[in-house]
Structures are given as structure tokens and as C-alpha cells.
Design a protein around this motif. Structure first.
Motif, PDB file in Angstrom:
ATOM      1  N   VAL A  20       0.827  -1.209   0.000  1.00  0.00           N
ATOM      2  CA  VAL A  20       0.000   0.000   0.000  1.00  0.00           C
ATOM      3  C   VAL A  20       0.858   1.255   0.000  1.00  0.00           C
ATOM      4  CG1 VAL A  20      -1.773   1.270   1.258  1.00  0.00           C
ATOM      5  CG2 VAL A  20      -1.873  -1.227   1.138  1.00  0.00           C
ATOM      6  N   ALA A  21       1.894   1.295   0.827  1.00  0.00           N
ATOM      7  CA  ALA A  21       2.731   2.493   0.911  1.00  0.00           C
ATOM      8  C   ALA A  21       3.383   2.834  -0.432  1.00  0.00           C
ATOM      9  CB  ALA A  21       3.783   2.329   2.008  1.00  0.00           C
ATOM     10  N   PRO A  22       3.994   1.886  -1.151  1.00  0.00           N
ATOM     11  CA  PRO A  22       4.537   2.234  -2.474  1.00  0.00           C
ATOM     12  C   PRO A  22       3.476   2.732  -3.449  1.00  0.00           C
ATOM     13  CG  PRO A  22       5.484   0.178  -1.700  1.00  0.00           C
ATOM     14  CD  PRO A  22       4.384   0.517  -0.761  1.00  0.00           C
ATOM     15  N   ALA A  23       2.262   2.152  -3.381  1.00  0.00           N
ATOM     16  CA  ALA A  23       1.193   2.606  -4.268  1.00  0.00           C
ATOM     17  C   ALA A  23       0.780   4.034  -3.948  1.00  0.00           C
ATOM     18  CB  ALA A  23      -0.005   1.657  -4.157  1.00  0.00           C
ATOM     19  N   VAL A  24       0.724   4.383  -2.653  1.00  0.00           N
ATOM     20  CA  VAL A  24       0.371   5.750  -2.270  1.00  0.00           C
ATOM     21  C   VAL A  24       1.463   6.721  -2.699  1.00  0.00           C
ATOM     22  CG1 VAL A  24      -0.080   7.272  -0.313  1.00  0.00           C
ATOM     23  CG2 VAL A  24      -1.083   4.988  -0.370  1.00  0.00           C
ATOM     24  N   ARG A  25       2.717   6.342  -2.533  1.00  0.00           N
ATOM     25  CA  ARG A  25       3.826   7.226  -2.922  1.00  0.00           C
ATOM     26  C   ARG A  25       3.840   7.475  -4.430  1.00  0.00           C
ATOM     27  NH1 ARG A  25       6.718   4.488   1.439  1.00  0.00           N
ATOM     28  NH2 ARG A  25       7.349   2.837  -0.005  1.00  0.00           N
ATOM     29  N   GLY A  26       3.439   6.475  -5.214  1.00  0.00           N
ATOM     30  CA  GLY A  26       3.424   6.640  -6.652  1.00  0.00           C
ATOM     31  C   GLY A  26       2.188   7.328  -7.182  1.00  0.00           C
ATOM     32  N   SER A  27       1.146   7.477  -6.353  1.00  0.00           N
ATOM     33  CA  SER A  27      -0.102   8.076  -6.825  1.00  0.00           C
ATOM     34  C   SER A  27      -0.052   9.594  -6.866  1.00  0.00           C
ATOM     35  CB  SER A  27      -1.264   7.633  -5.939  1.00  0.00           C
ATOM     36  OG  SER A  27      -1.078   8.100  -4.607  1.00  0.00           O
ATOM     37  N   ASN A  28       0.815  10.206  -6.078  1.00  0.00           N
ATOM     38  CA  ASN A  28       0.849  11.661  -5.999  1.00  0.00           C
ATOM     39  C   ASN A  28       2.286  12.092  -5.723  1.00  0.00           C
ATOM     40  OD1 ASN A  28       0.597  14.452  -4.934  1.00  0.00           O
ATOM     41  ND2 ASN A  28      -1.604  14.020  -5.011  1.00  0.00           N
ATOM     42  N   PRO A  29       2.810  13.045  -6.491  1.00  0.00           N
ATOM     43  CA  PRO A  29       4.199  13.469  -6.255  1.00  0.00           C
ATOM     44  C   PRO A  29       4.408  14.119  -4.898  1.00  0.00           C
ATOM     45  CG  PRO A  29       3.109  14.915  -7.858  1.00  0.00           C
ATOM     46  CD  PRO A  29       2.199  13.758  -7.631  1.00  0.00           C
ATOM     47  N   HIS A  30       3.350  14.642  -4.294  1.00  0.00           N
ATOM     48  CA  HIS A  30       3.481  15.255  -2.970  1.00  0.00           C
ATOM     49  C   HIS A  30       3.539  14.213  -1.848  1.00  0.00           C
ATOM     50  CE1 HIS A  30       2.738  19.219  -4.697  1.00  0.00           C
ATOM     51  NE2 HIS A  30       1.720  18.680  -5.370  1.00  0.00           N
ATOM     52  N   LEU A  31       3.314  12.956  -2.172  1.00  0.00           N
ATOM     53  CA  LEU A  31       3.292  11.895  -1.159  1.00  0.00           C
ATOM     54  C   LEU A  31       4.469  10.942  -1.320  1.00  0.00           C
ATOM     55  CD1 LEU A  31      -0.530  10.998  -1.154  1.00  0.00           C
ATOM     56  CD2 LEU A  31       0.690  12.510   0.404  1.00  0.00           C
ATOM     57  N   GLN A  32       5.564  11.407  -1.902  1.00  0.00           N
ATOM     58  CA  GLN A  32       6.706  10.527  -2.127  1.00  0.00           C
ATOM     59  C   GLN A  32       7.411  10.137  -0.839  1.00  0.00           C
ATOM     60  OE1 GLN A  32       9.218  12.466  -4.994  1.00  0.00           O
ATOM     61  NE2 GLN A  32       7.768  12.170  -6.702  1.00  0.00           N
ATOM     62  N   PRO A  75      -0.549  20.029  -0.427  1.00  0.00           N
ATOM     63  CA  PRO A  75      -0.895  20.372  -1.820  1.00  0.00           C
ATOM     64  C   PRO A  75      -1.243  19.123  -2.620  1.00  0.00           C
ATOM     65  CG  PRO A  75       1.075  21.547  -1.128  1.00  0.00           C
ATOM     66  CD  PRO A  75       0.755  20.572  -0.026  1.00  0.00           C
ATOM     67  N   GLY A  76      -2.282  19.230  -3.399  1.00  0.00           N
ATOM     68  CA  GLY A  76      -2.755  18.102  -4.184  1.00  0.00           C
ATOM     69  C   GLY A  76      -3.817  17.299  -3.491  1.00  0.00           C
ATOM     70  N   LEU A  77      -3.971  17.484  -2.180  1.00  0.00           N
ATOM     71  CA  LEU A  77      -5.010  16.776  -1.427  1.00  0.00           C
ATOM     72  C   LEU A  77      -6.075  17.720  -0.905  1.00  0.00           C
ATOM     73  CD1 LEU A  77      -2.856  14.293   0.706  1.00  0.00           C
ATOM     74  CD2 LEU A  77      -3.866  13.928  -1.549  1.00  0.00           C
ATOM     75  N   SER A  78      -5.944  19.013  -1.169  1.00  0.00           N
ATOM     76  CA  SER A  78      -6.890  19.984  -0.627  1.00  0.00           C
ATOM     77  C   SER A  78      -8.283  19.793  -1.196  1.00  0.00           C
ATOM     78  CB  SER A  78      -6.393  21.404  -0.909  1.00  0.00           C
ATOM     79  OG  SER A  78      -6.216  21.589  -2.314  1.00  0.00           O
ATOM     80  N   SER A  79      -8.390  19.200  -2.398  1.00  0.00           N
ATOM     81  CA  SER A  79      -9.713  18.987  -3.000  1.00  0.00           C
ATOM     82  C   SER A  79     -10.446  17.818  -2.373  1.00  0.00           C
ATOM     83  CB  SER A  79      -9.574  18.765  -4.507  1.00  0.00           C
ATOM     84  OG  SER A  79      -8.769  17.631  -4.775  1.00  0.00           O
ATOM     85  N   LEU A  80      -9.738  16.993  -1.612  1.00  0.00           N
ATOM     86  CA  LEU A  80     -10.381  15.857  -0.956  1.00  0.00           C
ATOM     87  C   LEU A  80     -11.111  16.321   0.291  1.00  0.00           C
ATOM     88  CD1 LEU A  80      -7.550  13.171  -1.219  1.00  0.00           C
ATOM     89  CD2 LEU A  80      -9.534  13.439  -2.708  1.00  0.00           C
ATOM     90  N   SER A  81     -11.866  15.410   0.865  1.00  0.00           N
ATOM     91  CA  SER A  81     -12.572  15.691   2.106  1.00  0.00           C
ATOM     92  C   SER A  81     -12.694  14.394   2.882  1.00  0.00           C
ATOM     93  CB  SER A  81     -13.958  16.281   1.835  1.00  0.00           C
ATOM     94  OG  SER A  81     -14.777  15.335   1.170  1.00  0.00           O
ATOM     95  N   ASP A  82     -13.053  14.539   4.139  1.00  0.00           N
ATOM     96  CA  ASP A  82     -13.258  13.357   4.982  1.00  0.00           C
ATOM     97  C   ASP A  82     -14.345  12.463   4.396  1.00  0.00           C
ATOM     98  OD1 ASP A  82     -13.346  11.514   6.939  1.00  0.00           O
ATOM     99  OD2 ASP A  82     -13.892  12.862   8.561  1.00  0.00           O
ATOM    100  N   THR A  83     -15.419  13.067   3.891  1.00  0.00           N
ATOM    101  CA  THR A  83     -16.523  12.278   3.332  1.00  0.00           C
ATOM    102  C   THR A  83     -16.095  11.527   2.084  1.00  0.00           C
ATOM    103  OG1 THR A  83     -18.074  13.924   4.171  1.00  0.00           O
ATOM    104  CG2 THR A  83     -18.894  12.409   2.496  1.00  0.00           C
ATOM    105  N   MET A  84     -15.301  12.174   1.215  1.00  0.00           N
ATOM    106  CA  MET A  84     -14.837  11.506  -0.001  1.00  0.00           C
ATOM    107  C   MET A  84     -13.944  10.317   0.327  1.00  0.00           C
ATOM    108  SD  MET A  84     -14.010  14.860  -2.336  1.00  0.00           S
ATOM    109  CE  MET A  84     -13.308  13.854  -3.642  1.00  0.00           C
TER     110      MET A  84
END
Length: 530
Positions: free
Chosen positions: A165-177, A284-293
Motif C-alpha cells: 500500500v505504501a509504495p502505491a500511495v507514494r506513486g499516486s501523488n508526487p506530494h506523497l513521495q 498540496p494536491g489533497l486539498s480537494s479531498l474531504s473526509d466524506t470523499m
């Protein structure tokens, strides 16, 4: 005949015992000679007890006269004594009544406890489980296994999150490397299985199990994004829902079951206690998300049509079909109207009662449709049509929720649920359904449309209705994978004839579906983002 005072009671012939064959068998009292001084009563412990009781009763009556004597000795009126005796007797009577009531209540409680204990003993020891639970069986033995496996499952989850899971999250968004899991603990409270229900499979090579699960755990998962000095996590979680497990296909070799598929038939109830979520969403890059989403994404991860497939044998055939089987059919939902809805709008601080602005949400699994809003109406007329794909029968439910549209927060007006199996049995179901949690009814017309796998019929139908199909949403066409080649499924040609008489909104009715299996990608270009 009158008896003299000195004589004892003369026994009647019926009272005289018959002479036994053995003289030693006669009771000792039969040989006792009456004492002339005792009035002819036989001497013994019973006679002494009766004499003592008579003397005690006489003594109590004598004690009653003592206050009268004392009153006369001191010169008081007898009325004071009678008044005191009346108060005493009244108090004694009330006290005796209370004691009798308490004894009766205590006796009733004892009898009820005995009856309950006897009933439970009979139900647990003598009656089989299916008498009390005809559809759902208890699975305490399975809960014991889960409790013992739980610590080892925690070790597996820690490895899964860290390595997959961690490698997949790091590859999904450049701000989460720099994303990483710093703590993974499932806690000491294991998942519990409330009940198990077994359904007959559509084929002999299939076994269907419905597990009613409930998890109120003390899980703790901490994550960190070092680049932004952000820490967040999960501390506590609740999950309640029905998990369907399909054992398919059954094979003639060990381990007998070729694969296990798991998914939630309906959206489960999920409640997660987040920690540091505000800091995480500020990245940055996650501001469009929300707890509900995030909650919606997690809840829909294993909800139909999404599945988790675990192959148990190598080189398993038809993996794509097991992971994404063809739908069982299509249900055409006509949301016609509602009546008798409750009024939620208030004016002048509640002094004037208005009406509601109702709209409806139609949901089946992850498929959701929203109707238009009817302003100021308690008996709205929607006249809208939706089409949903049904993947599992029985189990999936059609859910309709009615709300009152408000500027701040919409008010809940009621909900109805219906198992799709009833629509399959009826073919066409047209009825008013009561709304639970509110008042009023909703009018639905439900039609079941079966699918046929025949490409020739699809081509034939397309030529007949070329101009109509061009403007429709295609509801069945080629279905293919890399190994088996293309396949196609269509509805019956009569569907197009039915569609001519259907005036539906917001979209025209469909005639076919297209299912595409996306297996994997290879040699994709590297993204230049970030």
C-alpha cells in the motif's frame, strides 16, 4: 348420641384400622392408653404443641386487656384505649397486606425464573439451531478461530501496508513521495461474525456464504509525510455489514476450492476516528479531498461490483470472469411519485408551517441516481427512469431515500428498501411502498430485464433500430479478454419494442450493455508530472 365430658372420642367403624397380620406393624399410638386427665387426647408431642398454641393465643388476648387495666388505674377514659387499639389494628392490617403482596411478587418472580431457565435449557439442549434461526446460523466456533488468528492477521496487515500500500500511495501523488506507515496495530478486539447464511449457488461448482460481520475495534494506524512534517492516522474503527463469500470454482483436486471472492453486497456502515486529518488534507494536491470523499472511497472499495479475488490454485482459468462476472440482469426503475410526505419547511420561527421541496436518491450498491427537486410539494410527481445492473441475487437491495432540499442541510423524509429477488420473481412490480423513518409513500414501477449472450441478435437489433440505437446508451456489446477473445451479450429483441412506449427522463431507455475487462498495462510511459 351425646358424649359425656370424661369420655374420649369414640372411633367410628370407618376410622378403626384393620388388624394387620403382623402385630409389630401396628403404629405405637394404637396401643397407647388415653390419659383421663387430658380429656381423652392421646399424650405425645402433637398434643403438647396444640396445648402450647392455645396458651399462647390466650396470653395474647390477655395482653390486649392490659392497656384497659392501666387506663382504668390512672383514671383515663376507655376511648383513648379504643382509639389506640384501632390505630394499632389498622397499621397491622396494612403491614400484613404489604407482606402478602411481597410474598406473592417474590413467588411470581421465582416461578418466572424457573420457567425461563427451563425454557432456555430446552432450547439449547434439546432443540436444533434451525428451530430458533431458520435462515441465519450462529458461528461462535468461527469467532473463536478469528480471535486466535487475529494477532497473526495484524502481522500480515503490517507487512501488506508497508510493502504494497505504501509504495502505491507514494506513486499516486508526487506530494506523497515521503509517505510511510509508522505504526500498524489491529488492537485486541477482533472482528465478530454475528451470523452465517448459506445460499444455493447458481451452479454446482459454487458455494455462497453471507457473513453478518461487526467490528468495533481499537485499531491504531499512524502515517507520516516527512516532506511536509505531517502526521495523521486512525485510532478506532467501526464496521458493520454483510460480507458475501463465494467459493468458486469447486475442483476435483486439493484444495477443492479454486478461488475465494469477497465483497459487500450493500454499502457497509463505516465509522473511522481520524487523527490529524486536517493536517493531511492541507498537503498540496489533497486539498480537494474531504473526509466524506475518503470514507466513500473506502466504503466502496469492496462493494459490488468491486470484488476481492484470492486464487488458491496456480494457473486458474477464467480469472477475469471470476473477478468481474457478467451482470445477472438489468432493473429498470421508474420513480413515479410520492404522497403524504411530511412538511419540514417552517416560517416566522415555526409559527407558519409550509411544505417541503422533495427529491429522491435511488441507490443499488455503488450505483446512485438523484432526481430533480419539486418545489413546495408534499405529493411530488417525478416521472423519472433509471437503469441499474444487478450482479447478485439474492442479497442486493434497491434503496430509495427522500429528502427535503434546504440551503444549509437537507432534511430526511423517509427511506424504503426492496430486495432485487422480489423483482426477479415478479418480472414487473408496480406498487406504493411506505417510507420508513418518516411518513408517506413512494410509487415505483420496477422491471426486470434479462441478458442474452448472442452477438447475432445484437447485430439484428442494431439494423432494425439503427437510428434509435445511435442516440441511446449502449447496454450490451462486445465483451472480451486477451485469452478467450470477444464475446457479446444482449437483451431480448422485445426490449426495443418496449422502449418505444417508454417516455423516460433524464435519459432514454437502453437496449444493450458493454462490458470491458481491463486486465493489465505494460510498457506505459513515465509521467512527467511533479
Amino acid at each position: 348420641m351425646e358424649r359425656s365430658p370424661g369420655e374420649g372420642p369414640s372411633p367410628s367403624p370407618m376410622d378403626q384400622p384393620s388388624a394387620p397380620s403382623d402385630p409389630t406393624d401396628q403404629p405405637p399410638a394404637a396401643h397407647a392408653k388415653p390419659d383421663p386427665g387430658s380429656g381423652g387426647q392421646p399424650a405425645g408431642p402433637g398434643a403438647a404443641g396444640e396445648a402450647l398454641a392455645v396458651l399462647t393465643s390466650f396470653g395474647r388476648r390477655l395482653l390486649v386487656l392490659i392497656p384497659v387495666y392501666l387506663a382504668g388505674a390512672v383514671g383515663l377514659s376507655v376511648g383513648f384505649v379504643l382509639f389506640g387499639l384501632a390505630l394499632y389494628l389498622g397499621w397491622r392490617r396494612v403491614r400484613d397486606e404489604k407482606e402478602r403482596s411481597l410474598r406473592a411478587a417474590r413467588q411470581l418472580l421465582d416461578d418466572e425464573e424457573q420457567l425461563t431457565a427451563k425454557t432456555l435449557y430446552m432450547s439449547h439442549r434439546e432443540l436444533p439451531a434451525w428451530v430458533s434461526f431458520p435462515d441465519v446460523e450462529k458461528a461462535e466456533w468461527l469467532n473463536k478461530i478469528v480471535a486466535q488468528v487475529w494477532p497473526f492477521l495484524g502481522q500480515y496487515m503490517e507487512k501488506l501496508l508497508a510493502e504494497t500500500v505504501a509504495p502505491a500511495v507514494r506513486g499516486s501523488n508526487p506530494h506523497l513521495q515521503t509517505f510511510t506507515f509508522t505504526r500498524v496495530e489491529l488492537g485486541e478486539k477482533p472482528l465478530r461474525i454475528i451470523g452465517v447464511k448459506v445460499h444455493p449457488g447458481r451452479r454446482k461448482e459454487q458455494i455462497l456464504l453471507d457473513l453478518n460481520i461487526s467490528y468495533v475495534g481499537d485499531v491504531q494506524i499512524d502515517v507520516e509525510v516527512k516532506k511536509y512534517f505531517c502526521k495523521a492516522g486512525v485510532k478506532g474503527m467501526q464496521l458493520h455489514g454483510v460480507l458475501r463469500v463465494i467459493l468458486e470454482p469447486l475442483i476435483g483436486d486439493l484444495p477443492i476450492v479454486g478461488a475465494v471472492s469477497m465483497f459487500f453486497i450493500r454499502r457497509p456502515t463505516l465509522d473511522i476516528n481520524w487523527t490529524g486529518m486536517t493536517n493531511l488534507l492541507d498537503i498540496p494536491g489533497l486539498s480537494s479531498l474531504s473526509d466524506t470523499m475518503i470514507m466513500d472511497s473506502i466504503a466502496a472499495f469492496l462493494v459490488l461490483p468491486n470484488r476481492l479475488l484470492v486464487p488458491l490454485v496456480p494457473d486458474l482459468q477464467d480469472v477475469a470472469q471470476l473477478r468481474s462476472p457478467l451482470p445477472r440482469g438489468i432493473i429498470r426503475i421508474h420513480l413515479l411519485a410520492a404522497r403524504g410526505l411530511s412538511s419540514k419547511d417552517k416560517y416566522v420561527k415555526g409559527l407558519i408551517e409550509g411544505k417541503s421541496d422533495p427529491y429522491a436518491l435511488v441507490r443499488l450498491g455503488t450505483q446512485t441516481f438523484c432526481s430533480r427537486v419539486i418545489d413546495e410539494e408534499l405529493n411530488p410527481q417525478w416521472r423519472e427512469t433509471y437503469e441499474v445492473m444487478v450482479h447478485e441475487v439474492p442479497g442486493q437491495e434497491i434503496e430509495v431515500e427522500v429528502f427535503d432540499k434546504d440551503p444549509d442541510k437537507d432534511d430526511f423524509l423517509g427511506r424504503m428498501k426492496l430486495d432485487v429477488g422480489k423483482v426477479l420473481q415478479a418480472g414487473v412490480l408496480d406498487d406504493w411502498f411506505p417510507l420508513q423513518g418518516g411518513q408517506g409513500q413512494v410509487h415505483l414501477r420496477l422491471e426486470w430485464l434479462s441478458l442474452l449472450s448472442d452477438a447475432e441478435k445484437l447485430e439484428q437489433v442494431s439494423h432494425m433500430e439503427n437510428r434509435k440505437v445511435a442516440g441511446e446508451k449502449q447496454v450490451a456489446g462486445s465483451v472480451g479478454d486477451s485469452e478467450r477473445g470477444p464475446r457479446s451479450i444482449t437483451t431480448s429483441p422485445q426490449v426495443l419494442q418496449w422502449n418505444r412506449g417508454v417516455s423516460s427522463r433524464p435519459e432514454p431507455p437502453s437496449a444493450a450493455i458493454v462490458v470491458v475487462y481491463l486486465d493489465r498495462g505494460q510498457d506505459l510511459p513515465v509521467s512527467s508530472a511533479g
